[in-house]
Scaffold this motif. Structure first.
Motif, PDB file in Angstrom:
ATOM      1  N   PHE A  83       0.852  -1.180   0.000  1.00 47.70           N
ATOM      2  CA  PHE A  83       0.000   0.000   0.000  1.00 47.70           C
ATOM      3  C   PHE A  83       0.893   1.237   0.000  1.00 47.70           C
ATOM      4  N   LYS A  84       0.573   2.187  -0.858  1.00 44.70           N
ATOM      5  CA  LYS A  84       1.362   3.415  -0.976  1.00 44.70           C
ATOM      6  C   LYS A  84       1.016   4.354   0.178  1.00 44.70           C
ATOM      7  N   VAL A  85       2.000   4.651   1.044  1.00 47.02           N
ATOM      8  CA  VAL A  85       1.755   5.503   2.211  1.00 47.02           C
ATOM      9  C   VAL A  85       2.173   6.948   1.994  1.00 47.02           C
ATOM     10  N   ASN A  86       3.065   7.183   1.054  1.00 50.07           N
ATOM     11  CA  ASN A  86       3.425   8.543   0.648  1.00 50.07           C
ATOM     12  C   ASN A  86       4.032   8.479  -0.747  1.00 50.07           C
ATOM     13  N   THR A  87       4.627   9.538  -1.199  1.00 51.74           N
ATOM     14  CA  THR A  87       5.029   9.626  -2.599  1.00 51.74           C
ATOM     15  C   THR A  87       5.978   8.534  -3.070  1.00 51.74           C
ATOM     16  N   ASP A  88       6.839   8.028  -2.191  1.00 52.67           N
ATOM     17  CA  ASP A  88       7.835   7.062  -2.646  1.00 52.67           C
ATOM     18  C   ASP A  88       7.896   5.780  -1.824  1.00 52.67           C
TER      19      ASP A  88
END
Length: 114
Positions: A61-66
């Motif tokens: 799961f993407k939690v921030n930009t990178d």
């Protein structure tokens, strides 16, 4: 003798299973990806196709930009942080945006119910 040298040169940290061994990973510039496991982190240069496959993996799961976290390795989500081990001095964590924190909590609860 050459067989023994080959065995000694193998790095078990580089031969990991993404979904099983990695808590989270960060995608950097020029395809450099930093993988974070329980007791180590490894940087590898990957091509665009490999990065795309990893970032579209349903375990992450993407939690921030990178940064992408392994939803199956999460212990707690609190105060803008995702924790992967018992909280304390030795705990591993990464930051999460407030916007994504609520969605991730729902996803983790749903997975635990299954």
């Amino acid at each position: 003798m050459s067989i023994a040298l080959e065995v000694q040169n193998t790095n078990t940290y580089e031969d990991f299973i993404l979904e099983k061994d990695i808590m989270y990973f960060r995608v950097g510039e020029h395809g450099l990806v930093s993988f974070h496991g329980k007791n180590y982190h490894v940087k590898k240069r990957l091509n665009t196709e490999q990065i795309q496959t990893m970032t579209s993996n349903s375990f992450f799961f993407k939690v921030n930009t990178d940064c992408y976290v392994n939803t199956r390795k999460i212990q707690n989500i609190q105060d803008g942080k995702v924790y992967f081990e018992v909280r304390g001095a030795e705990s591993k964590f990464t930051s999460i945006t407030k916007l994504r924190q609520h969605r991730l909590k729902e996803l983790v609860q749903q997975q635990k119910a299954e």
